[in-house]
Design an enzyme around this catalytic site. Structure first.
Site, PDB file in Angstrom:
ATOM      1  N   LYS A 157       0.831  -1.215   0.000  1.00 27.23           N
ATOM      2  CA  LYS A 157       0.000   0.000   0.000  1.00 27.23           C
ATOM      3  C   LYS A 157       0.861   1.259   0.000  1.00 27.23           C
ATOM      4  O   LYS A 157       0.421   2.312  -0.485  1.00 27.23           O
ATOM      5  CB  LYS A 157      -0.978  -0.009   1.173  1.00 27.23           C
ATOM      6  CG  LYS A 157      -0.346  -0.116   2.555  1.00 27.23           C
ATOM      7  CD  LYS A 157      -0.031   1.202   3.193  1.00 27.23           C
ATOM      8  CE  LYS A 157       0.638   1.016   4.546  1.00 27.23           C
ATOM      9  NZ  LYS A 157       1.036   2.281   5.163  1.00 27.23           N
ATOM     10  N   THR A 175      -3.487   5.662   3.931  1.00 21.34           N
ATOM     11  CA  THR A 175      -2.160   6.070   3.481  1.00 21.34           C
ATOM     12  C   THR A 175      -2.226   6.907   2.211  1.00 21.34           C
ATOM     13  O   THR A 175      -1.388   7.781   1.995  1.00 21.34           O
ATOM     14  CB  THR A 175      -1.266   4.833   3.264  1.00 21.34           C
ATOM     15  OG1 THR A 175      -1.349   3.990   4.414  1.00 21.34           O
ATOM     16  CG2 THR A 175       0.186   5.222   3.072  1.00 21.34           C
TER      17      THR A 175
END
Length: 337
Positions: free
Chosen positions: A189, A246
């Site tokens: 990610k 994120t």
């Protein structure tokens, strides 16, 4: 009450030290940097990494690894991923049989393509290695903002023990046996978040961000399942949950580095400005190599690598992603005759 050491005094280690001390545990924080330990002793606050978050007075700070490791119920390994192996090697002589080590960094070791739990286990075979990850920025955990994460371990007993130690009214902990899927989600990610930041730096909008997140989780899932992870993990907190936070948060160092690159800075200039380890830069090469090894199509990861390491412009990378060959979103779904 447990005896716990935080190995690594960055923002995440500091936030978890506060959390665990507030939960009533005996907490020691270790850092290799003497000036950092001195600052923590004098201020009970990490003035550069987590300003404004005061640490309880009973936390002990040390540079003595033996003191930090011996006799503890849990060792929380919170150094940046590039230093996981070297720090584990330093810890190893003092770790007892079955001692629990909880890895909270996110990354893939570039030289070996191993996830961090496997790196730790290689250096400290006598340890019971577990992981803790999910959508959890240190800046918010340190301030007591409600957060939910997952504790992964090989046995339910270890996972539930970690769950009980960490969990409180603002920090909810689930458990999972899928350590591989959790770690790959946490590492991959960061690469997608670089892409999301680059798009922001180029002046793109919410449509672009949503596309990168959605197609990003598709790439992550394909590789993760090929490597032994489970699709449920990528659809959960340590997959799509961690990816969303994120890619979207102002606290994300990966998104910020990507944003600076999108505005025209080089990778090194962006990393220097962020002033913290940008994990996605280290995971990007590994992700690309793994994609090739497992024959997985990962176009976002490919373009991020070209921007980071091959001098490709961010604008050109975005155009190339948009003009790829036409695809069916879910080829496995049937058409009507």
């Amino acid at each position: 009450m447990a005896k716990i050491s935080i190995i690594g005094a960055g923002s995440w280690g500091t936030a978890l030290a506060r959390l665990l001390a507030v939960n009533g545990h005996d907490v020691v924080m270790w850092s290799i940097v003497e000036d950092e330990i001195r600052m923590l002793q004098e201020n009970h606050e990490h003035l550069t990494k987590l300003p404004g978050v005061k640490l309880p007075d009973d936390i002990i700070f040390t540079t003595d690894m033996e003191c930090a490791v011996k006799g503890k119920d849990i060792l929380v390994l919170a150094v940046p991923s590039p230093y996981t192996r070297s720090t584990s090697r330093t810890m190893a002589p003092y770790v007892s049989e079955g001692q629990i080590i909880v890895s909270v960094a996110k990354g893939i070791e570039e030289s070996t393509l191993k996830v961090l739990a496997d790196v730790i286990k290689e250096e400290i075979p006598q340890a019971d290695v577990a992981v803790l990850c999910g959508p959890s920025h240190a800046e918010e955990v340190g301030r007591g903002i409600p957060t939910t994460v997952v504790a992964g371990a090989k046995t339910r007993k270890t996972a539930e023990y970690i769950q009980n130690v960490f969990m409180n009214k603002v920090f909810r902990v689930y458990t999972s046996p899928d350590m591989m899927g959790m770690e790959l989600g946490g590492a991959l990610k960061n690469v997608i978040a670089l892409a999301a930041g680059i798009a922001d730096g180029l002046g793109c909008g919410d449509n672009t961000k949503a596309a990168l997140i959605t197609r990003g989780i598709a790439e992550m899932s394909r590789l993760g399942v090929a490597m032994g992870g489970h699709i449920e993990t990528f659809n959960g907190l340590t997959g799509i949950g961690d990816l969303i936070v994120t890619c979207a948060s102002c606290h994300s160092r990966n998104r910020k580095a990507g944003y600076l690159i999108g505005q025209g800075k080089t990778m090194q200039e962006a990393m220097d400005e962020v002033k913290m380890v940008v994990e996605g830069v280290y995971s990007a090469k590994a992700a690309k190599i793994l994609a090739e090894k497992y024959h997985i199509d990962m176009p976002i990861v490919e373009e991020v690598n070209q921007v980071l390491f091959e001098g490709k412009s961010a604008k050109e990378a975005m155009t190339d992603l948009m003009l790829r060959d036409k695809k069916i979103e879910h080829p496995e779904l049937p058409w009507e005759a």
